[in-house]
Design a protein around this motif. Structure first.
Motif, PDB file in Angstrom:
ATOM      1  N   UNK A   6       0.849  -1.187   0.000  1.00 37.17           N
ATOM      2  CA  UNK A   6       0.000   0.000   0.000  1.00 37.17           C
ATOM      3  C   UNK A   6       0.883   1.233   0.000  1.00 37.17           C
ATOM      4  N   UNK A   7       0.360   2.310  -0.564  1.00 35.71           N
ATOM      5  CA  UNK A   7       1.109   3.542  -0.815  1.00 35.71           C
ATOM      6  C   UNK A   7       0.427   4.685  -0.066  1.00 35.71           C
ATOM      7  N   UNK A   8       0.898   4.988   1.156  1.00 38.52           N
ATOM      8  CA  UNK A   8       0.292   6.036   1.981  1.00 38.52           C
ATOM      9  C   UNK A   8       1.066   7.344   1.838  1.00 38.52           C
ATOM     10  N   UNK A   9       0.343   8.471   1.979  1.00 36.62           N
ATOM     11  CA  UNK A   9       0.960   9.781   1.726  1.00 36.62           C
ATOM     12  C   UNK A   9       1.701   9.675   0.395  1.00 36.62           C
ATOM     13  N   UNK A  10       0.978   9.191  -0.598  1.00 42.31           N
ATOM     14  CA  UNK A  10       1.573   8.695  -1.839  1.00 42.31           C
ATOM     15  C   UNK A  10       2.219   9.772  -2.688  1.00 42.31           C
ATOM     16  N   UNK A  11       1.795  11.033  -2.533  1.00 41.39           N
ATOM     17  CA  UNK A  11       2.340  12.063  -3.396  1.00 41.39           C
ATOM     18  C   UNK A  11       2.047  11.727  -4.853  1.00 41.39           C
ATOM     19  N   UNK A  29      -3.285   6.298  -0.911  1.00 38.71           N
ATOM     20  CA  UNK A  29      -3.950   7.420  -0.255  1.00 38.71           C
ATOM     21  C   UNK A  29      -3.109   8.684  -0.419  1.00 38.71           C
ATOM     22  N   UNK A  30      -3.743   9.764  -0.867  1.00 40.25           N
ATOM     23  CA  UNK A  30      -3.090  11.067  -1.028  1.00 40.25           C
ATOM     24  C   UNK A  30      -4.180  12.140  -1.033  1.00 40.25           C
ATOM     25  N   UNK A  31      -4.065  13.100  -0.128  1.00 40.25           N
ATOM     26  CA  UNK A  31      -5.149  14.083   0.020  1.00 40.25           C
ATOM     27  C   UNK A  31      -5.056  15.229  -0.977  1.00 40.25           C
ATOM     28  N   UNK A  32      -3.862  15.541  -1.498  1.00 41.52           N
ATOM     29  CA  UNK A  32      -3.694  16.705  -2.371  1.00 41.52           C
ATOM     30  C   UNK A  32      -4.312  16.446  -3.750  1.00 41.52           C
ATOM     31  N   UNK A  33      -5.221  17.332  -4.158  1.00 42.92           N
ATOM     32  CA  UNK A  33      -5.974  17.135  -5.400  1.00 42.92           C
ATOM     33  C   UNK A  33      -5.065  17.125  -6.627  1.00 42.92           C
ATOM     34  N   UNK A  34      -4.111  18.057  -6.681  1.00 43.86           N
ATOM     35  CA  UNK A  34      -3.221  18.134  -7.851  1.00 43.86           C
ATOM     36  C   UNK A  34      -2.296  16.912  -7.925  1.00 43.86           C
ATOM     37  N   UNK A  35      -1.835  16.440  -6.762  1.00 43.04           N
ATOM     38  CA  UNK A  35      -1.012  15.225  -6.753  1.00 43.04           C
ATOM     39  C   UNK A  35      -1.837  14.030  -7.216  1.00 43.04           C
ATOM     40  N   UNK A  49      -8.609   9.728  -0.369  1.00 40.63           N
ATOM     41  CA  UNK A  49      -8.243  11.029   0.192  1.00 40.63           C
ATOM     42  C   UNK A  49      -7.590  10.930   1.561  1.00 40.63           C
ATOM     43  N   UNK A  50      -7.965  11.821   2.454  1.00 40.64           N
ATOM     44  CA  UNK A  50      -7.357  11.973   3.774  1.00 40.64           C
ATOM     45  C   UNK A  50      -7.332  10.641   4.536  1.00 40.64           C
ATOM     46  N   UNK A  51      -6.148  10.154   4.826  1.00 38.02           N
ATOM     47  CA  UNK A  51      -6.000   8.867   5.497  1.00 38.02           C
ATOM     48  C   UNK A  51      -6.610   8.889   6.893  1.00 38.02           C
TER      49      UNK A  51
END
Length: 331
Positions: A6-11, A29-35, A49-51
């Motif tokens: 799993x890829x958390x704070x994936x950027x 999981x990655x919260x930043x829309x552009x990323x 989104x937000x983990x």
């Protein structure tokens, strides 16, 4: 064998790229829309989104957890209150409110056989070492992992001075050694594009400002200011703020003001393949590559981790655990 990870704070997926030769990503999981836009373009899936809002039980079972998590100060407020009320508390409780806590709760629920965490090198010295001490106590004492850490510099693999701490853990007490990174790597000129648009050249006004700013601080004995890159060596560390003025890495030009790196050059500086798609604005791309991992470093770590798992060589030590103090004793 294919490993599920799993890829958390994936950027934008730098760690995923490194582990894909060994398995399949079953959750990101990655919260930043552009990323997320960049991630979708390159991996064909949108990260959750937000983990903090995701129940660990809802995350698929996996073998390896990957996370380049942001460093936040840990608050121990509430610990004395719990003690006064006679409530038990542990290190895991003390990390609540930080993003590391979300990694810890997922590790606790899913029990993967290994993990890789990445952070700024100052994590080890943050708050006089207490932050990292807390993290290690959670991983070892409460979650039962055998933990290794190292600060590695990417400059032997990419032309950038980039030191980061990497934390590797295994559920079994197996032997692991971090890869040796070469002392000397490629020169900066090897990643530069041949024909670069004039829009990347600094305006007279900005160039004059950067020169005067550096001169002012030089008189005070400070080393603040722009960095004019040596094309035959390596650059300074690329940061997420590069979009502001590009001052940390400026490329000299004959008969012209220096210029910023292009987004593609930033991708190369972090070791992303030429096939990696850049689908966002320059501003967003600079932030994304500045926040990313140096992919070739993680590739070497991934290789070593898989080798360690498959070799399954148990260390001949047992863990003596005392609250707030970790020490190894030989059997």
């Amino acid at each position: 064998m294919l490993y599920r990870f799993i890829d958390l704070f994936a950027g934008i997926g730098g760690m995923r790229l490194a582990f894909e030769p060994y398995g399949i990503c079953v959750f990101s999981s990655e919260w930043d829309i552009k990323a997320q836009e960049t991630y979708i373009a390159n991996f064909g899936e949108k990260p959750y989104g937000d983990i903090r809002t995701i129940d660990a039980k809802d995350i698929p079972d996996h073998d390896i957890l990957l996370a380049g998590f942001p460093c936040q100060p840990f608050s121990i407020a509430g610990v004395s209150k719990k003690k006064s009320l006679g409530r038990p508390h542990g290190f895991l409780d003390e990390t609540q409110g930080t993003l590391f806590f979300d990694i810890a709760r997922i590790l606790k629920e899913k029990q993967p056989q290994a993990f890789l965490l990445e952070n700024v090198k100052n994590l080890k010295s943050h708050d006089k070492g207490r932050t990292y001490h807390m993290i290690k106590n959670v991983l070892e004492y409460e979650l039962g992992y055998t933990v290794y850490d190292a600060v590695l510099n990417a400059k032997g693999l990419v032309p950038q001075n980039r030191e980061r701490i990497y934390i590797v853990g295994f559920k079994k007490p197996i032997k692991f050694e971090f890869p040796k990174i070469p002392e000397k790597g490629p020169a900066l000129h090897t990643i530069l594009e041949e024909n670069v648009d004039d829009k990347y050249t600094l305006s007279d006004k900005l160039w004059e400002y950067l020169q005067s700013y550096k001169e002012k601080h030089a008189k005070k004995g400070n080393g603040f200011g722009y960095g004019l890159a040596d094309l035959n060596s390596y650059s300074r560390t690329l940061s997420a703020r590069y979009y502001k003025d590009g001052s940390e890495i400026l490329i000299p030009q004959k008969g012209k003001n220096p210029r910023r790196l292009t987004p593609r050059e930033c991708a190369r500086l972090q070791g992303f393949p030429e096939t990696f798609k850049i689908v966002v604005s320059n501003t967003a791309a600079y932030k994304q590559f500045g926040n990313s991992v140096a992919v070739p470093v993680v590739q070497l770590i991934a290789e070593k981790m898989i080798q360690a798992i498959e070799k399954d060589e148990i260390i001949e030590n047992k863990l003596n655990v005392k609250e707030g103090n970790m020490e190894y004793a030989t059997k």
